[in-house]
Motif scaffolding. Structure first.
Motif, PDB file in Angstrom:
ATOM      1  N   GLU A 219       0.834  -1.214   0.000  1.00 50.30           N
ATOM      2  CA  GLU A 219       0.000   0.000   0.000  1.00 50.30           C
ATOM      3  C   GLU A 219       0.863   1.257   0.000  1.00 50.30           C
ATOM      4  O   GLU A 219       0.583   2.212  -0.717  1.00 50.30           O
ATOM      5  CB  GLU A 219      -0.940   0.005   1.195  1.00 50.30           C
ATOM      6  CG  GLU A 219      -2.012  -1.059   1.116  1.00 50.30           C
ATOM      7  CD  GLU A 219      -2.763  -1.221   2.423  1.00 50.30           C
ATOM      8  OE1 GLU A 219      -2.379  -0.617   3.438  1.00 50.30           O
ATOM      9  OE2 GLU A 219      -3.737  -1.975   2.424  1.00 50.30           O
ATOM     10  N   ALA A 220       1.911   1.260   0.816  1.00 47.82           N
ATOM     11  CA  ALA A 220       2.803   2.423   0.853  1.00 47.82           C
ATOM     12  C   ALA A 220       3.530   2.585  -0.475  1.00 47.82           C
ATOM     13  O   ALA A 220       3.688   3.707  -0.971  1.00 47.82           O
ATOM     14  CB  ALA A 220       3.812   2.270   1.998  1.00 47.82           C
ATOM     15  N   TRP A 221       3.972   1.479  -1.062  1.00 47.81           N
ATOM     16  CA  TRP A 221       4.672   1.510  -2.346  1.00 47.81           C
ATOM     17  C   TRP A 221       3.790   2.155  -3.415  1.00 47.81           C
ATOM     18  O   TRP A 221       4.226   3.005  -4.175  1.00 47.81           O
ATOM     19  CB  TRP A 221       5.048   0.084  -2.736  1.00 47.81           C
ATOM     20  CG  TRP A 221       6.095  -0.041  -3.792  1.00 47.81           C
ATOM     21  CD1 TRP A 221       5.875  -0.212  -5.126  1.00 47.81           C
ATOM     22  CD2 TRP A 221       7.506  -0.028  -3.614  1.00 47.81           C
ATOM     23  NE1 TRP A 221       7.070  -0.305  -5.789  1.00 47.81           N
ATOM     24  CE2 TRP A 221       8.088  -0.207  -4.887  1.00 47.81           C
ATOM     25  CE3 TRP A 221       8.343   0.115  -2.513  1.00 47.81           C
ATOM     26  CZ2 TRP A 221       9.458  -0.252  -5.087  1.00 47.81           C
ATOM     27  CZ3 TRP A 221       9.705   0.069  -2.709  1.00 47.81           C
ATOM     28  CH2 TRP A 221      10.253  -0.106  -3.980  1.00 47.81           C
ATOM     29  N   ASP A 222       2.523   1.757  -3.420  1.00 51.22           N
ATOM     30  CA  ASP A 222       1.574   2.307  -4.381  1.00 51.22           C
ATOM     31  C   ASP A 222       1.286   3.779  -4.068  1.00 51.22           C
ATOM     32  O   ASP A 222       1.312   4.633  -4.953  1.00 51.22           O
ATOM     33  CB  ASP A 222       0.279   1.487  -4.339  1.00 51.22           C
ATOM     34  CG  ASP A 222      -0.633   1.737  -5.536  1.00 51.22           C
ATOM     35  OD1 ASP A 222      -0.372   2.676  -6.310  1.00 51.22           O
ATOM     36  OD2 ASP A 222      -1.609   1.000  -5.684  1.00 51.22           O
ATOM     37  N   TYR A 223       1.023   4.077  -2.818  1.00 52.91           N
ATOM     38  CA  TYR A 223       0.691   5.436  -2.402  1.00 52.91           C
ATOM     39  C   TYR A 223       1.808   6.420  -2.748  1.00 52.91           C
ATOM     40  O   TYR A 223       1.546   7.556  -3.162  1.00 52.91           O
ATOM     41  CB  TYR A 223       0.411   5.464  -0.899  1.00 52.91           C
ATOM     42  CG  TYR A 223       0.045   6.826  -0.377  1.00 52.91           C
ATOM     43  CD1 TYR A 223      -1.233   7.348  -0.563  1.00 52.91           C
ATOM     44  CD2 TYR A 223       0.992   7.615   0.275  1.00 52.91           C
ATOM     45  CE1 TYR A 223      -1.565   8.602  -0.101  1.00 52.91           C
ATOM     46  CE2 TYR A 223       0.669   8.874   0.741  1.00 52.91           C
ATOM     47  CZ  TYR A 223      -0.610   9.378   0.550  1.00 52.91           C
ATOM     48  OH  TYR A 223      -0.935  10.621   1.001  1.00 52.91           O
ATOM     49  N   LEU A 224       3.044   5.983  -2.612  1.00 54.93           N
ATOM     50  CA  LEU A 224       4.183   6.854  -2.885  1.00 54.93           C
ATOM     51  C   LEU A 224       4.464   7.014  -4.384  1.00 54.93           C
ATOM     52  O   LEU A 224       5.322   7.805  -4.773  1.00 54.93           O
ATOM     53  CB  LEU A 224       5.428   6.349  -2.153  1.00 54.93           C
ATOM     54  CG  LEU A 224       5.342   6.466  -0.634  1.00 54.93           C
ATOM     55  CD1 LEU A 224       6.516   5.742   0.022  1.00 54.93           C
ATOM     56  CD2 LEU A 224       5.287   7.915  -0.201  1.00 54.93           C
ATOM     57  N   GLY A 225       3.757   6.263  -5.213  1.00 52.57           N
ATOM     58  CA  GLY A 225       3.864   6.444  -6.658  1.00 52.57           C
ATOM     59  C   GLY A 225       5.011   5.706  -7.314  1.00 52.57           C
ATOM     60  O   GLY A 225       5.405   6.046  -8.432  1.00 52.57           O
ATOM     61  N   PHE A 226       5.538   4.668  -6.648  1.00 52.23           N
ATOM     62  CA  PHE A 226       6.635   3.908  -7.241  1.00 52.23           C
ATOM     63  C   PHE A 226       6.132   3.047  -8.397  1.00 52.23           C
ATOM     64  O   PHE A 226       4.953   2.708  -8.481  1.00 52.23           O
ATOM     65  CB  PHE A 226       7.315   3.028  -6.198  1.00 52.23           C
ATOM     66  CG  PHE A 226       8.051   3.804  -5.144  1.00 52.23           C
ATOM     67  CD1 PHE A 226       8.964   4.794  -5.480  1.00 52.23           C
ATOM     68  CD2 PHE A 226       7.831   3.550  -3.806  1.00 52.23           C
ATOM     69  CE1 PHE A 226       9.633   5.514  -4.509  1.00 52.23           C
ATOM     70  CE2 PHE A 226       8.501   4.256  -2.824  1.00 52.23           C
ATOM     71  CZ  PHE A 226       9.404   5.242  -3.182  1.00 52.23           C
ATOM     72  N   LEU A 227       7.040   2.674  -9.248  1.00 53.19           N
ATOM     73  CA  LEU A 227       6.751   1.828 -10.399  1.00 53.19           C
ATOM     74  C   LEU A 227       6.145   0.493  -9.953  1.00 53.19           C
ATOM     75  O   LEU A 227       6.650  -0.149  -9.034  1.00 53.19           O
ATOM     76  CB  LEU A 227       8.053   1.564 -11.174  1.00 53.19           C
ATOM     77  CG  LEU A 227       7.978   0.587 -12.329  1.00 53.19           C
ATOM     78  CD1 LEU A 227       7.159   1.192 -13.462  1.00 53.19           C
ATOM     79  CD2 LEU A 227       9.371   0.236 -12.808  1.00 53.19           C
ATOM     80  N   ILE A 228       5.064   0.103 -10.609  1.00 52.34           N
ATOM     81  CA  ILE A 228       4.424  -1.195 -10.366  1.00 52.34           C
ATOM     82  C   ILE A 228       3.966  -1.719 -11.715  1.00 52.34           C
ATOM     83  O   ILE A 228       3.282  -1.015 -12.454  1.00 52.34           O
ATOM     84  CB  ILE A 228       3.207  -1.066  -9.409  1.00 52.34           C
ATOM     85  CG1 ILE A 228       3.637  -0.509  -8.055  1.00 52.34           C
ATOM     86  CG2 ILE A 228       2.489  -2.400  -9.261  1.00 52.34           C
ATOM     87  CD1 ILE A 228       2.469  -0.191  -7.126  1.00 52.34           C
ATOM     88  N   ASP A 229       4.310  -2.966 -12.045  1.00 49.82           N
ATOM     89  CA  ASP A 229       3.842  -3.557 -13.298  1.00 49.82           C
ATOM     90  C   ASP A 229       2.442  -4.132 -13.148  1.00 49.82           C
ATOM     91  O   ASP A 229       1.550  -3.822 -13.922  1.00 49.82           O
ATOM     92  CB  ASP A 229       4.780  -4.669 -13.778  1.00 49.82           C
ATOM     93  CG  ASP A 229       6.018  -4.139 -14.470  1.00 49.82           C
ATOM     94  OD1 ASP A 229       6.070  -2.934 -14.757  1.00 49.82           O
ATOM     95  OD2 ASP A 229       6.939  -4.938 -14.721  1.00 49.82           O
ATOM     96  N   GLU A 230       2.272  -5.016 -12.176  1.00 49.75           N
ATOM     97  CA  GLU A 230       0.967  -5.623 -11.989  1.00 49.75           C
ATOM     98  C   GLU A 230       0.702  -5.921 -10.524  1.00 49.75           C
ATOM     99  O   GLU A 230       1.619  -5.931  -9.708  1.00 49.75           O
ATOM    100  CB  GLU A 230       0.793  -6.887 -12.843  1.00 49.75           C
ATOM    101  CG  GLU A 230       1.736  -8.004 -12.548  1.00 49.75           C
ATOM    102  CD  GLU A 230       1.583  -9.197 -13.495  1.00 49.75           C
ATOM    103  OE1 GLU A 230       1.051  -9.054 -14.612  1.00 49.75           O
ATOM    104  OE2 GLU A 230       2.009 -10.287 -13.101  1.00 49.75           O
ATOM    105  N   VAL A 231      -0.570  -6.143 -10.232  1.00 47.41           N
ATOM    106  CA  VAL A 231      -1.003  -6.441  -8.874  1.00 47.41           C
ATOM    107  C   VAL A 231      -1.656  -7.816  -8.893  1.00 47.41           C
ATOM    108  O   VAL A 231      -2.443  -8.129  -9.790  1.00 47.41           O
ATOM    109  CB  VAL A 231      -2.009  -5.383  -8.356  1.00 47.41           C
ATOM    110  CG1 VAL A 231      -2.431  -5.694  -6.927  1.00 47.41           C
ATOM    111  CG2 VAL A 231      -1.423  -3.991  -8.448  1.00 47.41           C
ATOM    112  N   GLU A 232      -1.296  -8.629  -7.912  1.00 45.87           N
ATOM    113  CA  GLU A 232      -1.876  -9.969  -7.780  1.00 45.87           C
ATOM    114  C   GLU A 232      -2.729 -10.019  -6.524  1.00 45.87           C
ATOM    115  O   GLU A 232      -2.286  -9.601  -5.455  1.00 45.87           O
ATOM    116  CB  GLU A 232      -0.762 -11.005  -7.687  1.00 45.87           C
ATOM    117  CG  GLU A 232      -1.266 -12.420  -7.490  1.00 45.87           C
ATOM    118  CD  GLU A 232      -0.118 -13.386  -7.344  1.00 45.87           C
ATOM    119  OE1 GLU A 232       0.321 -13.942  -8.373  1.00 45.87           O
ATOM    120  OE2 GLU A 232       0.346 -13.576  -6.203  1.00 45.87           O
TER     121      GLU A 232
END
Length: 174
Positions: free
Chosen positions: A149-162
């Motif tokens: 959640e923090a990784w996403d909230y901070l706007g870091f690169l993410i390819d996909e979510v499982e």
């Protein structure tokens, strides 16, 4: 029974591979409801890069819920909305870690206010594509999943979510 929804021509062993295109085991237009499966008939539903293309996301989730047995497993992978391919790949829905998190919550405006699933895990995934060594992406994935959640909230690169969840035994099929 285990279902692989939106399979195209990618077959998974031990699953009934379902789609309207490609070479599925069972040809079925998944935009037409209800799907041709009995209530509480599947022990597992898997989909990969399918939910972002559906016309009616809420109805699709409800249909997955209807088909799953109590405590049945729902596992899906979706591209994150910041994935570079998302804008041009005909996606109708955007996903983040938080979108997946909502499946394990009771929200008045979704799913008649019922909690449909107990979330087992939400993971950030990287597809390991490009010239950067795979070990770099593996390390990045490790750190991303300490607190997705923090990784996403901070706007870091993410390819996909499982997402992995279980149908709540106390929530009847609609």
């Amino acid at each position: 029974m285990k279902l692989h929804l939106g399979c195209g021509s990618k077959h998974l062993e031990g699953y009934v591979n379902v789609d309207v295109v490609g070479t599925p085991d069972k040809k079925c237009d998944l935009s037409v409801f209800p799907w041709p499966f009995e209530d509480n008939s599947a022990e597992e539903i898997f989909s990969e890069h399918f939910l972002e293309h559906v016309h009616d996301y809420e109805r699709t989730i409800q249909e997955m819920h209807r088909i799953l047995k109590p405590n049945g497993k729902l596992l899906f992978r979706v591209p994150h909305f910041r994935n570079a391919c998302t804008p041009w790949h005909l996606h109708k829905w955007d996903f983040s870690v938080f979108t997946c998190k909502r499946l394990g919550e009771s929200i008045p405006y979704l799913w008649d206010g019922k909690q449909l699933f107990d979330t087992e895990s939400i993971r950030i995934r990287y597809t390991f594509v490009g010239v950067i060594p795979r070990c770099f992406w593996a390390v990045l994935e490790f750190f991303a999943n300490i607190h997705p959640e923090a990784w996403d909230y901070l706007g870091f690169l993410i390819d996909e979510v499982e997402y992995v969840g279980r149908k709540r035994a106390d929530t009847p099929a609609k």
